[in-house]
Each structure stands twice: as structure tokens, then as C-alpha cells.
Write a protein that holds these residues in place. Structure first.
Motif, short mmCIF file in Angstrom:
data_model
loop_
_atom_site.label_atom_id
_atom_site.label_comp_id
_atom_site.label_asym_id
_atom_site.label_seq_id
_atom_site.Cartn_x
_atom_site.Cartn_y
_atom_site.Cartn_z
N TYR A 1 1.14 -53.21 -23.74
CA TYR A 1 0.48 -53.57 -25.19
C TYR A 1 0.92 -52.13 -26.13
CZ TYR A 1 -2.32 -53.55 -29.73
OH TYR A 1 -3.46 -53.94 -30.39
N ILE B 1 -1.20 -54.73 -18.52
CA ILE B 1 -1.07 -55.45 -20.01
C ILE B 1 -1.91 -54.04 -21.43
CG2 ILE B 1 -1.77 -57.25 -21.20
CD1 ILE B 1 -2.93 -58.49 -18.56
N GLU C 1 -8.78 -45.39 -29.46
CA GLU C 1 -9.94 -45.19 -28.40
C GLU C 1 -10.74 -46.05 -27.21
OE1 GLU C 1 -12.09 -44.92 -32.42
OE2 GLU C 1 -12.10 -42.89 -32.47
N THR C 2 -9.77 -47.43 -27.14
CA THR C 2 -10.11 -48.58 -25.53
C THR C 2 -10.36 -47.79 -24.84
OG1 THR C 2 -7.92 -48.82 -25.80
CG2 THR C 2 -9.34 -50.37 -27.02
N ARG D 1 -5.08 -54.55 -35.53
CA ARG D 1 -6.24 -54.79 -36.01
C ARG D 1 -7.92 -55.28 -36.87
NH1 ARG D 1 -4.95 -50.37 -38.39
NH2 ARG D 1 -6.56 -50.32 -39.55
N ALA E 1 -2.65 -45.43 -38.30
CA ALA E 1 -3.29 -47.00 -38.27
C ALA E 1 -3.07 -47.70 -37.68
CB ALA E 1 -2.75 -46.87 -40.11
N PRO E 2 -1.71 -47.79 -36.88
CA PRO E 2 -0.92 -49.02 -35.92
C PRO E 2 -1.64 -48.51 -34.81
CG PRO E 2 0.62 -48.05 -37.23
CD PRO E 2 -0.79 -46.92 -37.80
N TYR F 1 1.11 -49.04 -44.54
CA TYR F 1 -0.13 -49.49 -44.67
C TYR F 1 -0.60 -50.01 -46.03
CZ TYR F 1 -4.87 -50.56 -41.50
OH TYR F 1 -5.56 -50.83 -41.95
N VAL G 1 7.30 -50.37 -31.99
CA VAL G 1 7.13 -50.93 -33.42
C VAL G 1 7.55 -50.09 -34.70
CG1 VAL G 1 5.97 -52.38 -34.52
CG2 VAL G 1 6.46 -53.55 -31.73
N PHE G 2 6.61 -49.27 -34.08
CA PHE G 2 6.37 -48.23 -34.98
C PHE G 2 6.85 -46.82 -34.55
CE2 PHE G 2 2.55 -51.39 -34.77
CZ PHE G 2 2.73 -51.99 -36.31
N PHE H 1 -10.60 -56.21 -24.03
CA PHE H 1 -9.86 -55.28 -24.54
C PHE H 1 -8.22 -56.88 -24.15
CE2 PHE H 1 -10.38 -51.64 -22.90
CZ PHE H 1 -11.07 -50.89 -24.30
N TRP I 1 -4.54 -46.55 -33.67
CA TRP I 1 -5.77 -45.28 -33.45
C TRP I 1 -6.51 -46.07 -32.37
CZ3 TRP I 1 -10.93 -45.99 -34.93
CH2 TRP I 1 -10.85 -46.89 -35.17
N ASP I 2 -7.16 -47.49 -33.03
CA ASP I 2 -8.35 -47.77 -32.70
C ASP I 2 -7.71 -48.63 -31.08
OD1 ASP I 2 -7.02 -50.37 -32.96
OD2 ASP I 2 -8.42 -51.57 -32.92
N TRP J 1 4.26 -51.15 -26.08
CA TRP J 1 5.76 -52.04 -27.64
C TRP J 1 4.23 -51.06 -28.90
CZ3 TRP J 1 2.84 -55.57 -31.00
CH2 TRP J 1 3.43 -56.15 -31.74
N PRO K 1 -0.36 -53.08 -38.13
CA PRO K 1 -1.20 -53.46 -36.82
C PRO K 1 -1.86 -54.25 -36.60
CG PRO K 1 -1.86 -51.73 -38.93
CD PRO K 1 -0.38 -52.25 -39.20
#
Lengths: 333, 470
Positions: A314, A310, A59-60, B452, A52-53, A332, A321-322, B105, A55-56, A317, B450
Motif C-alpha cells: 500500500y 500489505i 507515522e503508522t 486519509r 500530505a498524501p 491537495y 500514485v503521487f 492498519f 505522511w500518516d 502504491w 490521499p
């Protein structure tokens, strides 16, 4: 500008973006595919929590790849997307459904079953569509005068279905080794038990695809059976990784098993790349044919060189963190 | 009739972009509002601003998330359905769209996370700075998109070599004649959207007497803002129209429902444009009105649609009515802003029930006005995708069949219906929860959470929330 081959720089950037996407979205898509087979709802919570922390962020890379293509290699964008029209739709629909499911599953109780299904179905469809794209890519595209001239279902062939299944199984293996790394107790044991079977599946498809690929096109055949013997190291390295995954899993070297699965993907990916290099739209167009104007490639390169470090920082990082195990009923919500 | 891939592709693009556009328009306005609230908190130290800021940040997060999800498809549409356009114009639109992605982004990777999750981990000043950067970031994102669109409306700074466009001047191509007007018009539209939604939601709370003090402040400041912005938008819109008259006269002809190029053209309030007749079948108008507005002279000559061949004329009635819907809603917004001032002077701004009910309904108005406005400018440009340079027919993907597009159009409608329903449903839940439960305790668990957008809210998707007492 003339001193550097901008097209080559861009090819490296996009190839890097694609493999970043495959590796990173791969394991979270794999978890989605495993979702319906999870032993219980606690396990599903752990599975989702483990990605969850991040995945998005994963996809970027896909969006960056799409935008990078139209800027740097518009011909790839304008031939591949029409050729893969229905496949692209399926992939996007799948990604959207699983993305929304990610958000709403945690916030729902009564409708949780629906979001579980959306997550699993979306992940499977997206993974399968991506695998078909790989197969279609190896096969090449029917073009005339820089325009796609084939049909709506040219991308869907026995070969591309096989690569589709291959990527589904591959992502699932990636998801399983990730889950072993990120979980404990009964969830980890369940995921561990899946690895040998998945590994056999991946290897079987890997062998069939590898044997099949050289016969698809004389160009590919020449690439593999001509003078460039050094590229045979790639499939060899991939097989070594596969053996390593098996041994590492048996000896409970969880991190190593996951890294070797990444290696399996990387070497397979490189093997596919050399099969067709420097053709970005097989069999007719090279990356230089497909390039946009140098001034356009340069203009956007400035922004990309500024932002990609960057994004990488990120990303690193957030994984830092996770780090560590996800426990049942934790994290979560 | 065989399925026409061009028409279906246009429908699909219109559908996808319409569903997508309502989210960014809202987030652009809302981001600025959140920045203002956080700025007020820093300046005054009054916690009510921070509470309002938190509430609106949560709503911002959901809408931003919806915008991102619905936007993924946009990045692929140019290739799947308009591949010839992409191939022709990629030297310009490629970098422009990529810069938009890069901006987004950068925004998402950095400041959005601080805004959404850093409330109790950074100082209020730093938090305000993050809010400000997010607000600026949304404008930079809009800049790339609107610059690209403006170029498609009034292209310049390029040359065509061997059928492919090459940029000769990035500055000229990015800052085309219609760009400043479009950008100002859209920026104000975004502010009006955010403003009317804030007013509508505040009115909802005031009617239910929940958190009255906070929502009074929100309503008061926003009504002042609307009092300035709503009339200003009418002025900017008029300037935008004059700019369009100069560069795309046929679009204005369709907006006015004017067929003959002539003087003393009336301002039509209602008409039934008929393309086959090449005239309006029925019309009610203010004599000389259009000439007066467009040329500032009753004898001013206004271009008519008959200047171009029938097969190049736009679907006039869509442009004509969309324009009227937009203008009517704009006037209604001005009316509400002025009524608010009158009620305020009478001391009844927060208690007049009919006005508060009206404001609730007005939350929808800017969204409809924005979509109507985009219909005017996009359909008004037809049959050109790049004005006077590339037509829809030359831009569409050659290998597309009508059946393929129909399949994906139905598919996208189905996907978006589910997403939109879930998103709006959830948004209402978040709004209903209000400011009550938004305590600091909630964010204590946020350590290492997270970054998001949607995870910034903890409101359950289904079931009842403890605080919904409507």
C-alpha cells in the motif's frame, strides 16, 4: 517454534520498523522544520502537498513499533518509556499538533498562521525529542532488577541534546533533498541552496557524535576498537553518501541526492545498532533478556507477517500514485 | 500532601482514555449506519440513500481521524505510567494490543480508502462492500480492546511464573466470563450513540426544513432501530450486572451503595455513601429492590462493601453516581424511543418541535452514558488493575514522581483541549453544510487523492461556507 530464534526475527522486524519510520517520517518532519523559513506561502503549500498524501502512512510505523515492542520485547517498552517519560510526552504532543495542522491548514484561511506554527513547532519538537532518545539510548539506562531506577531528566544530557540537534538537522537535510526532488521553480532553488549548509551541519555533528560515542561506555569502545574492523565500513559508507549528496546536488541529480540522504541515515543507523548489539537496553539487557514468552511472540508474529506486506504494498502504491513534481496551486486542498 | 503518582497516573489514564473513547464509540455505530445506507442504495437504487451515505461518511471521516490522533497516546500510556503492569502482563496484553493496531492498519490501508474516496470510482456494490468491511473492522478493533479489558476484569487462561504472566490458553484468556456481556453492552452502546446522533442531526435539519425528505427517512429508520435497541440495552445491561455480581461482587456492592451483606436490600434511588462512616448518610430507595433485581427474590442476599477492608474499598460515591447517571440516561433513551413511536402513530414524528428539540439534546446522552458506564466498571474494579491479581500500586511505573505525572497530565489536557475544540468545531461545520453541496463534482477532483480520513471532507475550517444558512 523452537527451531527459530523468534527474538531474533522480532529484533529484525522492529529494527526494520524503526528505520522505516525514521526514513519516511524523517523527511516530512524535516519539511515541518523548514516551514517557517520558506520564501512564501506558495512554497509552504508545495511543501505540505508533497507529503500530505503519505505522511500518516509514515507515522503508522511508529505505532506499529510501539505495539510491536510491548508484544515482543516488553522489557524495552517498560524501561525505555519510563526513562524517556517527558521526552515521549513532548514527542507525542508534537506529533499530534502537526498531524492536526496537516488537516486543518488546508481548510483554513484566517487561522492559517496558527496551523503553520503548530506544524512547524510540532515537527521540531518531535524531531528533537526523537534525537534525544537516540542519544539517551547510546548512553544506556540506569536499571535494577528489570526496572528503570533513574531520574526524570536522565535522558537530557549534553550528549543527547547534541544527538537531538543532529536529528533535527538530519531530518531537515532529508526534507530539503525531498523537496528538491518534488518541487520546481523558486521552491526547488531555495531548497537546493539549503543543502550544502545542512550537509556541513550534519557532518559536523556526525563527526562529534562518532568520536564521542566510543568513550561513553567501555562496551562501545571495545566494539569499535577490538577485532571487528569490518564495522568501520559503516561510518565510511555514511561519509561516502555525504560526499555523494554534495556532488549529486551540484549536478542536479535530484533522485540520487535524496536516495543518498536515505543511505546516510541507514548507515548511521546501522553504526548505532552495532555499537550496542545485542544489547537492546544498554548496558544490562540483551534482546533475549527483553523478550516476551515465545508463544506470545509467535501469536502476534502471524498477524504481523500477514499485515506488513500489505502495508508495504500500500505504501509503495501511494508513493507511486503521487510520484512526480508538485506544482504551485495544484493538488491537495 | 505530596503528589501521588498512582492517583495522578489514574487520572491521566482516565482523562486520555475518556477523550479517546468517545470517538471510537461513535465511529463503530456510525460505520454500521453508513453500511446500512449504502446497502439500501444498492438494494433500492434510490439516490437519497447515497446522499445520506455520503453525508454521514464525511462525518465518520472526521470522527475517525480524531479517534486515531487521540489514540496514539494510548499506545504509550501502558509503558510510561504503568510499566510494572506492562512487564507483568505483556505476554497477554502485548499481542492483544498489537492485533488491534494491525486490524486498524489493515482497515485503514484498504477498505477505508475505498469507502472515503472510491464513491465514483467503484460500483455501488463494491462501495457497499467496503462500507461493510469498515463496519466489521471497527468491531474487530473493539474486540481486541474489550477482550483485553475483560481479561483485566475477570482474568483466566494464564499462569504466573517468576512474577511474569504466561498465557496457557489463548482462547480462555480472550474469551473470559465477562467478555460476551461487555462486548454486547458496548456494541449496543455504540449503536445507540450512532443512532441518537443521527436522530439529533436529522431533527436539526427537520427543524430548519432543509433536505426534509432525506432526513425524514434517516430519522424514521433510526427511531425504529432505537425502539428495539434501547430496551434491549436495558436487558443486556442487567445481564451484564448479574455477571458482575458473580465475578466481581464488590463492584456491584459499590454500584448499589450497599455496605452490609444482607437480604432484603433496597434499590437506592438516591444516597450519600460515606466511606468513613461505612454506611450511607442518607438514602431513598425502593424496599427489597436490589435483592429482587440481583437475586430475583426479595430475600436474596446482596454482598456488602464491608466484606473487604476499608483501604481496599473503591471511591464508592463515584461508582454509585456514575451507575445512576448511566441507568437514568438509559431510561431516558427508552422514553424517547417510545415517545417517538407514539408520535409516529399520531403522524407527528417529523413535526413535533419539542420532540425534535429534545432529540437534538439527546445526541449528547449516549456519550455521557458510555463514559459513566466506563467509570462504573473501571473505578468499580479498584484497587485492582487486574482483578484480584495486580493492584494499582504494584502496576504503576516505579520511577515516576508526582511532579512528572502532573506535568504530563496538564500537558495532555492542554493538547487535547486544542485538538478537541478544533475537531468539534469542524464537525459542526461539516454537519451544518448538510447534504446540499455534496455533489458529484466535488469528487471529480479526487483522482489520486490521499487516503486519509479528514481529507474526505472539503468543508473549510474557518470562514463561512456558502451553504450555512442557519
Amino acid at each position: 517454534m523452537e527451531m527459530y530464534d523468534l527474538s531474533l526475527i522480532w529484533a529484525v522486524i522492529i529494527a526494520f520498523g524503526v528505520i522505516m519510520y525514521v526514513l519516511m517520517d524523517g523527511f516530512d518532519l524535516g519539511l515541518g522544520i523548514l516551514f517557517p523559513f520558506a520564501p512564501d506561502e506558495d512554497a509552504r503549500d508545495v511543501m505540505m502537498n508533497s507529503v500530505a498524501p503519505v505522511w500518516d502512512g509514515n507515522e503508522t510505523w511508529l505505532v506499529l513499533g510501539g505495539a510491536g515492542l510491548i508484544a515482543a520485547f516488553p522489557l524495552v517498552y517498560t524501561i525505555l518509556l519510563p526513562a524517556l517519560y517527558l521526552g515521549v510526552f513532548l514527542m507525542l504532543a508534537g506529533l499530534i499538533f502537526r498531524g492536526v495542522a496537516f488537516e486543518f491548514r488546508f481548510k483554513s484561511k484566517r487561522t492559517r498562521g496558527w496551523w503553520n506554527a503548530a506544524f512547524a513547532g510540532g515537527s521540531f519538537v518531535a524531531a528533537f525529542a526523537q534525537g534525544c532518545v537516540v542519544g539517551a539510548y547510546i548512553q544506556g539506562f540506569e536499571t535494577a532488577d528489570r526496572v528503570y531506577t533513574g531520574g526524570a531528566f536522565d535522558w537530557l544530557t549534553p550528549f543527547s541534546v547534541l544527538t537531538g540537534i543532529g536529528l533535527v538537522v538530519g531530518y531537515t537535510l532529508l526534507g530539503a533533498t525531498w523537496l528538491v526532488l518534488k518541487s520546481e521553480g523558486h521552491v526547488r532553488e531555495w531548497a537546493r541552496g539549503l543543502i550544502p549548509g545542512l550537509l556541513i551541519g550534519v557532518l559536523a555533528i556526525f563527526v562529534i557524535v562518532s568520536l564521542w560515542t566510543p568513550w561513553i561506555d567501555p562496551g562501545v569502545f571495545d566494539r569499535w576498537f577490538d577485532h571487528l574492523q569490518v564495522i568501520w565500513l559503516l561510518p565510511f559508507a555514511a561519509l561516502l553518501c555525504a560526499a555523494g549528496i554534495y556532488l549529486a546536488t551540484r549536478r542536479r541529480r535530484e533522485g540520487l541526492a535524496f536516495l543518498l540522504t536515505l543511505g546516510l541515515f541507514i548507515f548511521t543507523y546501522l553504526g548505532l545498532l552495532v555499537s550496542r548489539w545485542p544489547y537492546v537496553i544498554p548496558p544490562d539487557y540483551t534482546l533475549w533478556d527483553a523478550a516476551s514468552a515465545p508463544e506470545s511472540q509467535f501469536f502476534i508474529l502471524i498477524g504481523v507477517l500477514f499485515v506488513v506486506p500489505i502495508v508495504l504494498t500500500y505504501t509503495a502504491w501511494s508513493y507511486w500514485v503521487f510520484r512526480g513534481k508538485v506544482r504551485v496551486g495544484e493538488g491537495y486542498h | 500532601m505530596a503528589l501521588d503518582p498512582i492517583l495522578l497516573s489514574r487520572l491521566q489514564f482516565a482523562f486520555v482514555v475518556s477523550f479517546h473513547a468517545i470517538f471510537p464509540v461513535f465511529t463503530i455505530g456510525l460505520a454500521s449506519y453508513v453500511a446500512v445506507l449504502q446497502g439500501l442504495y444498492v438494494a433500492t437504487g434510490n439516490a437519497v440513500w447515497d446522499r445520506l451515505g455520503l453525508f454521514w461518511t464525511k462525518i465518520f471521516a472526521v470522527v475517525f481521524g480524531m479517534g486515531v490522533v487521540s489514540g496514539i497516546v494510548m499506545a504509550f500510556q501502558f509503558g510510561t505510567n504503568w510499566s510494572n503492569f506492562s512487564q507483568f502482563a505483556s505476554n497477554f496484553i502485548g499481542p492483544m494490543l498489537s492485533y488491534e493496531v494491525i486490524t486498524a492498519f489493515f482497515l485503514e490501508a484498504g477498505f477505508l480508502g475505498v469507502l472515503l474516496f472510491g464513491r465514483h470510482r467503484v460500483s455501488p456494490s463494491v462501495h457497499f462492500f467496503a462500507a461493510l468491511m469498515v463496519a466489521i473492522g471497527t468491531f474487530i478493533s473493539a474486540f481486541w480492546i474489550l477482550a483485553t479489558n475483560s481479561w483485566m476484569q475477570t482474568p483466566q487462561g494464564y499462569e504466573i511464573r517468576e512474577g511474569v504472566l504466561h498465557v496457557t490458553s489463548w482462547l480462555e484468556a480472550m474469551f473470559t466470563p465477562s467478555f460476551p456481556y461487555r462486548f454486547a453492552h458496548m456494541a449496543l452502546a455504540a449503536f445507540l450513540t450512532g443512532g441518537f446522533v443521527v436522530c439529533g442531526v436529522s431533527a436539526w435539519f427537520l427543524l430548519r426544513r432543509r433536505d426534509v425528505e432525506a432526513h425524514k427517512r434517516a430519522l424514521s429508520m433510526t427511531m425504529w432501530l432505537l425502539l428495539i435497541l434501547a430496551p434491549l440495552q436495558a436487558f443486556v445491561g442487567d445481564e451484564h450486572g448479574l455477571n458482575t455480581l458473580e465475578h466481581q461482587p464488590m463492584k456491584v456492592a459499590a454500584m448499589e451503595g450497599n455496605w452490609e451483606t444482607q437480604s432484603n436490600v433496597p434499590l437506592l434511588l438516591f444516597a450519600l455513601p460515606d466511606r468513613e462512616l461505612q454506611a450511607n448518610r442518607f438514602e431513598i430507595g425502593i424496599p427489597n429492590g436490589a435483592s429482587l433485581i440481583l437475586r430475583h427474590d426479595v430475600d436474596g442476599v446482596v454482598p456488602g462493601l464491608k466484606e473487604i477492608p476499608v483501604d481496599q474499598q473503591q471511591p464508592v460515591w463515584i461508582v454509585f453516581y456514575s451507575f445512576r447517571v448511566m441507568v437514568a440516561l438509559g431510561l431516558l433513551m427508552i422514553a424517547f424511543a417510545v415517545t417517538g413511536l407514539v408520535l409516529r402513530r399520531g403522524g407527528r414524528l417529523y413535526t413535533s418541535r419539542w420532540f425534535l428539540h429534545g432529540l437534538q439534546g439527546m445526541s449528547l446522552a449516549p456519550f455521557i452514558a458510555v463514559l459513566a458506564g466506563w467509570f462504573v466498571t473501571e473505578i468499580g474494579r479498584s484497587p485492582w488493575l487486574v482483578y484480584n491479581v495486580l493492584s494499582y500500586a504494584d502496576a504503576v511505573t516505579p520511577s515516576l514522581t508526582g511532579g512528572m505525572v502532573l506535568a504530563t497530565l496538564i500537558g495532555y489536557v492542554a493538547v487535547y483541549a486544542v485538538i478537541f475544540w478544533a475537531g468539534i468545531y469542524y464537525l459542526f461545520k461539516v454537519v451544518r453544510q448538510g447534504l446540499d453541496d455534496l455533489g458529484a463534482d466535488e469528487e471529480v477532483h479526487d483522482v489520486d487523492r490521499p487516503m486519509r480520513p479528514l481529507s474526505a471532507t472539503h468543508v473549510p475550517f474557518d470562514g463561512t461556507t456558502a451553504s450555512s444558512r442557519s
